[in-house]
Design a protein around this motif. Structure first.
Motif, PDB file in Angstrom:
ATOM      1  N   THR A  95       0.830  -1.203   0.000  1.00  0.00           N
ATOM      2  CA  THR A  95       0.000   0.000   0.000  1.00  0.00           C
ATOM      3  C   THR A  95       0.864   1.253   0.000  1.00  0.00           C
ATOM      4  O   THR A  95       1.937   1.276   0.604  1.00  0.00           O
ATOM      5  N   ASP A  96       0.431   2.268  -0.723  1.00  0.00           N
ATOM      6  CA  ASP A  96       1.137   3.545  -0.777  1.00  0.00           C
ATOM      7  C   ASP A  96       0.148   4.683  -0.870  1.00  0.00           C
ATOM      8  O   ASP A  96      -0.903   4.558  -1.476  1.00  0.00           O
ATOM      9  N   MET A  97       0.538   5.785  -0.265  1.00  0.00           N
ATOM     10  CA  MET A  97      -0.330   6.958  -0.200  1.00  0.00           C
ATOM     11  C   MET A  97       0.360   8.150  -0.841  1.00  0.00           C
ATOM     12  O   MET A  97       1.550   8.374  -0.617  1.00  0.00           O
ATOM     13  N   SER A 133      -4.849   6.770  -1.634  1.00  0.00           N
ATOM     14  CA  SER A 133      -4.148   5.584  -1.131  1.00  0.00           C
ATOM     15  C   SER A 133      -4.537   4.403  -2.004  1.00  0.00           C
ATOM     16  O   SER A 133      -5.721   4.189  -2.247  1.00  0.00           O
ATOM     17  N   THR A 186      -4.045   0.225  -2.461  1.00  0.00           N
ATOM     18  CA  THR A 186      -3.532  -1.063  -1.973  1.00  0.00           C
ATOM     19  C   THR A 186      -3.577  -2.031  -3.137  1.00  0.00           C
ATOM     20  O   THR A 186      -4.611  -2.196  -3.778  1.00  0.00           O
ATOM     21  N   HIS A 242       9.556  10.497   5.244  1.00  0.00           N
ATOM     22  CA  HIS A 242       8.098  10.571   5.089  1.00  0.00           C
ATOM     23  C   HIS A 242       7.441  11.483   6.112  1.00  0.00           C
ATOM     24  O   HIS A 242       6.410  12.037   5.868  1.00  0.00           O
ATOM     25  N   LEU A 302      -2.617  -0.329   6.275  1.00  0.00           N
ATOM     26  CA  LEU A 302      -3.197   0.994   6.480  1.00  0.00           C
ATOM     27  C   LEU A 302      -2.291   2.087   5.951  1.00  0.00           C
ATOM     28  O   LEU A 302      -1.069   1.903   5.880  1.00  0.00           O
ATOM     29  N   THR A 303      -2.887   3.202   5.550  1.00  0.00           N
ATOM     30  CA  THR A 303      -2.107   4.405   5.241  1.00  0.00           C
ATOM     31  C   THR A 303      -2.601   5.509   6.161  1.00  0.00           C
ATOM     32  O   THR A 303      -3.784   5.561   6.517  1.00  0.00           O
ATOM     33  N   ILE A 304      -1.661   6.364   6.529  1.00  0.00           N
ATOM     34  CA  ILE A 304      -1.973   7.428   7.475  1.00  0.00           C
ATOM     35  C   ILE A 304      -1.458   8.761   6.952  1.00  0.00           C
ATOM     36  O   ILE A 304      -0.302   8.868   6.547  1.00  0.00           O
ATOM     37  N   ASP A 314       1.701   2.725   5.033  1.00  0.00           N
ATOM     38  CA  ASP A 314       2.452   3.845   4.490  1.00  0.00           C
ATOM     39  C   ASP A 314       2.011   5.101   5.230  1.00  0.00           C
ATOM     40  O   ASP A 314       0.879   5.198   5.706  1.00  0.00           O
TER      41      ASP A 314
END
Lengths: 318, 318
Positions: A43-45, A141, A143, A317, B96-98, B131
């Motif tokens: 996953t990346d945002m 985001s 996934t 980040h 999860l991404t935050i 992420d």
């Protein structure tokens, strides 16, 4: 257009595949059973004003870091595809969440999806679900789910391995960060033929990402500074100053090349195969894995040198 | 604490399970092969000032909609677990991404994770990746993976089916929206014994979510308004006004109860089994599926009545 209408609108854009039993529109998506291999998940945002800027109405001139909606959509998927590449996985499907501020129009969002879905089609990967929310700034985001028969981890490097890097490094801010080609095909080849021992994609800069391999594998590395493949973008950005360009090649994020380690035997098999399959994507050998503490020993003209601590230069980040 | 240190810190908090081959710390996570069943995937996003508010330093009195970091962490996972419940799936793992604004401290984030991971442990579900990004407001997106032998879709309702709802509806804003129990065990029972034909979780309000089933199944419904189970929170919020409370029960979002349809035969098997397994969670039968256009026909005291269009009252995401 309300959310239900918009999702219906999207649904029509999205091609279905045999990998997906139930796509967008239920409480969850359902994948078809994997014939073989293991499920790989990443996953990346991306967030506005951190990863890109969006041109607002009334802003006249677009600075270089304004991306089009299509470019943002493409990039949000591409960074995730790069993670699949780094695992040697075949990407199957993805879900996304979007934070949508009021200044983002339905038309803008539609262009964003066009950019993303066009790219998804190229890679044979399906959007199978998503969620939206109002937000003060635009964020996305993704996934991604893929399948790998033998996922390639960061932790497989062994003393004696050669350290290789695909493509060239540095200066991605000029354009590479949004138009790069995730090395998915390359990663799949490497995984299928067990041609590598460890792999990572260079997202935080070679300096940091090589350390990730060293830490995970509990090994040290000797790297030849002169061997680092520096991109022409890095050189242009540094007005021809080769030392400054090298520093960029070591620390700029978002190269999205593959950093890998191979045994001598693997290297001998890999090199001719690679040249035949990917004649336009080089692999450069920049050093060797050795026993020792997980840190890089830098060499220049066969002499060990100390270079300044670049840890704080690579991408952070938060 | 930089990102790498923080991830390492998190990693130590997270229990591993046999469902996960590679967890946090590589380019992607790897799941162990599924013994049987299909992979089910869902994603949900929560955003500050939309789904909850965060108390900032200097703000003296906490209004009711300020949630603690633990409550936000719990809720971000719970809404996704509810999607698994609605599919009759067993949740396995999540990523999860935050989006983290500067006013969120590492300590706050740590409490957020504690709330989330404690809840994850209760449900036997593992965090396998994530992420982070800087952001102007706090947001969290969770993608959850589960397994279902026979996923229950919205599209399975047939004329003659009974329409059932677990628990009670309305007034979730008082507290239910953050402390609800996702009906995962209940959903699994219903799925394992093929006890239902269609199912959805009530997240946008019964009025809207029942329509999702009707549209997906191409059927109509007759619902008895007097049968709707109204929560005591809805009645308290409406100062005892039962009509207003009923409207809340129809339109308030975030009940996270299961709305399902069953054949008469399934109903006969389900009722005694349910009472034995879940004595404290009621199922109320509120109507029947009938042939016709996908809209609800409302009845009160056996008379068909028209109720105002409540479509615009239920929760709209944007």
């Amino acid at each position: 257009m309300n959310e239900i209408d918009f999702i219906e609108h999207l649904r029509r854009k999205i091609s279905r595949s045999r990998a997906v039993s139930v796509g967008i529109g239920d409480d969850a998506a359902v994948l078809a059973p994997l014939r073989r291999g293991r499920l790989v998940v990443s996953t990346d945002m991306l967030v506005e004003n951190v990863d890109f800027r969006i041109k607002k109405d009334g802003q006249r001139k677009a600075p270089d870091d304004f991306l089009t909606p299509e470019q943002i959509g493409r990039k949000a998927l591409a960074v995730n595809l790069s993670d699949m590449a780094a695992m040697g996985a075949k990407p199957l499907a993805f879900v996304l969440t979007i934070g949508k501020p009021t200044y983002i129009s339905t038309k803008w969002l539609d262009r964003f999806y066009n950019g993303m879905m066009r790219f998804a089609k190229e890679y044979g990967v399906n959007c199978i679900g998503g969620d939206f929310s109002r937000a003060r700034e635009f964020s996305v985001s993704v996934t991604i789910l893929g399948v790998a028969e033998k996922p390639i981890l960061r932790s497989g490097a062994k003393p004696g391995d050669w350290i290789g890097i695909t493509g060239k490094l540095g200066g991605s801010i000029r354009r590479h960060h949004f138009d790069f080609t995730p090395r998915v095909k390359e990663g799949l080849l490497l995984s299928r033929h067990s041609l590598v021992r460890s792999m990572i994609d260079v997202s935080d800069g070679l300096f940091q990402d090589l350390q990730h391999i060293l830490r995970a594998s509990g090994v040290s590395a000797e790297v030849d500074l002169e061997a680092i493949p520096v991109s022409s973008d890095a050189i242009v950005l540094c007005h021809g100053d080769t030392v400054a360009a090298l520093k960029r090649a070591l620390t700029d994020g978002e190269d999205f090349e593959l950093l890998l380690t191979v045994s001598s035997r693997q290297k001998a098999v890999l090199e001719p195969l690679w040249k035949r399959k990917f004649p336009s994507v080089g692999i450069t050998w920049i050093g060797r894995i050795v026993k020792g503490r997980p840190e890089v020993q830098w060499f220049s003209k066969n002499k060990k040198i100390r270079i300044p601590n670049l840890s704080c230069v690579g991408y952070q980040h938060f």
